[in-house]
Design a protein around this motif. Sequence first.
Motif, PDB file in Angstrom:
ATOM      1  N   SER A   1      38.257  32.698  41.887  1.00  0.00           N
ATOM      2  CA  SER A   1      36.684  31.980  42.304  1.00  0.00           C
ATOM      3  C   SER A   1      36.633  30.701  41.422  1.00  0.00           C
ATOM      4  O   SER A   1      35.675  29.763  41.701  1.00  0.00           O
ATOM      5  CB  SER A   1      35.592  32.742  42.362  1.00  0.00           C
ATOM      6  N   ASP A   2      37.284  30.586  40.105  1.00  0.00           N
ATOM      7  CA  ASP A   2      36.999  29.530  39.286  1.00  0.00           C
ATOM      8  C   ASP A   2      37.824  28.310  39.639  1.00  0.00           C
ATOM      9  O   ASP A   2      37.466  27.123  38.900  1.00  0.00           O
ATOM     10  CB  ASP A   2      37.317  29.983  37.955  1.00  0.00           C
TER      11      ASP A   2
ATOM     12  N   LYS B   1      45.456  34.635  34.567  1.00  0.00           N
ATOM     13  CA  LYS B   1      45.215  36.019  33.557  1.00  0.00           C
ATOM     14  C   LYS B   1      45.180  35.212  32.154  1.00  0.00           C
ATOM     15  O   LYS B   1      44.588  35.300  31.403  1.00  0.00           O
ATOM     16  CB  LYS B   1      46.219  37.036  33.455  1.00  0.00           C
TER      17      LYS B   1
ATOM     18  N   SER C   1      39.317  33.673  36.847  1.00  0.00           N
ATOM     19  CA  SER C   1      39.291  34.448  38.154  1.00  0.00           C
ATOM     20  C   SER C   1      39.614  33.406  39.278  1.00  0.00           C
ATOM     21  O   SER C   1      39.362  32.177  39.310  1.00  0.00           O
ATOM     22  CB  SER C   1      38.021  35.161  38.369  1.00  0.00           C
TER      23      SER C   1
ATOM     24  N   ASN D   1      42.465  32.817  31.325  1.00  0.00           N
ATOM     25  CA  ASN D   1      41.152  33.862  31.418  1.00  0.00           C
ATOM     26  C   ASN D   1      40.153  33.348  32.543  1.00  0.00           C
ATOM     27  O   ASN D   1      38.995  33.300  32.306  1.00  0.00           O
ATOM     28  CB  ASN D   1      40.586  33.882  30.056  1.00  0.00           C
TER      29      ASN D   1
END
Length: 390
Positions: free
Chosen positions: A278-279, A271, A276, A274
């Motif tokens: 999947s990144d 978080k 997710s 910034n």
Amino acid sequence: MRPIFIAADNIITSLGFSTLANMEALMAGRIGIRMTSDPHLFPSSLPLSLVDSGILEEQFMAVLNQYQKKSDSSSFTRLEKFLIISIHDAIKELPYKFQDQKTLFVLSTTKGNIDLLEERNRVLFPERRIYLWELARIIKEFYGFSNPPLIISNACISGIMALMTAFRYLRSGMYDQAIVTGGDILSEFVLSGFHSFQSISPTPCRPYDAYRDGLSLGEGAGTMVLTTEMGNSHPIQIQITGAATSNDANHISGPSRTGEELSYAMLSALKEANLSPSDIGFVNAHGTATPFNDEMESKAISLAGLLDTPVNSLKGYWGHTLGAAGMIESIASVQALKDQMLIRSAGFESLGVPEPIRVIANNEEREITSCLKSASGFGGCNAAIIFEKA
């Protein structure tokens, strides 16, 4: 807030005295864990990852000569030599003035000069040398750092927590660069303690494997230099973009049974960065190869939405290096990110954890932009940190 970049680093383990030497060993699949018979460490043979004492002495004498120090080698403990060499190798080509007020020095260790508890070593140094603050003072004065050292000693998350703390200080504007170093050595105290838990494997450890039966212990040091300035020494620049800690509040030595608390640290770090799940290109997990740790981590990885993400543990190469583990393994992860490589998890053959995590079985080139490094430790502590291409 200011971006925080990684300017330089160093790794010292049984596999070598530089980051390059260690990464070459990892890519070649060389294992630094060897059966060792040393009655000063343990009464019977154990698979250990030990730094070569002869090379250590040669390297340290070279550093003493370069800094024109009048002290001789016997004035420094084994761990102090680790840390001094590691810092020297990390900062030797950097342009910064590390003695000014804008430099933070952070030391990560769990046991410090623990070998001074042993009768044969106790008479060699003043009694105060056993304290962590004295260890930090020795390193600070060797390099002439201006600011008081900051010591992070929180079990096996110490290295990641030290990086997170430096990251926070630099982003606040209090400092422009930070030298973060971490190290631990093997001693009779350390080995007898882990043996009392019946947690040491009779063979080199096998993280996440169905036939894993305990950890392997190692020693080493790592140093990472953080800065607010993007450098130009490598075509790929890496920055820290998020970090977090959590605690199980479950047991003094046993990990959480659910993995929820580690997943909280992972998700909090994502978080802040910034990003997710999947990144993330890969997860370098703690992976001690003990039954409960690896089981808990698989659950945490699943809860954090990272089941499709490749996972490795590097402890099958150089063992569990305690307070140095988070530092050493973070540096290796950063280098893998630069090299666009997924490094296999040594010792792994078949999955032996309840959640179907994707353990890396073979080295693989892969386009990746970020990675997550996690750790857990005694007292229920957990930590996660995100490294990302700038």
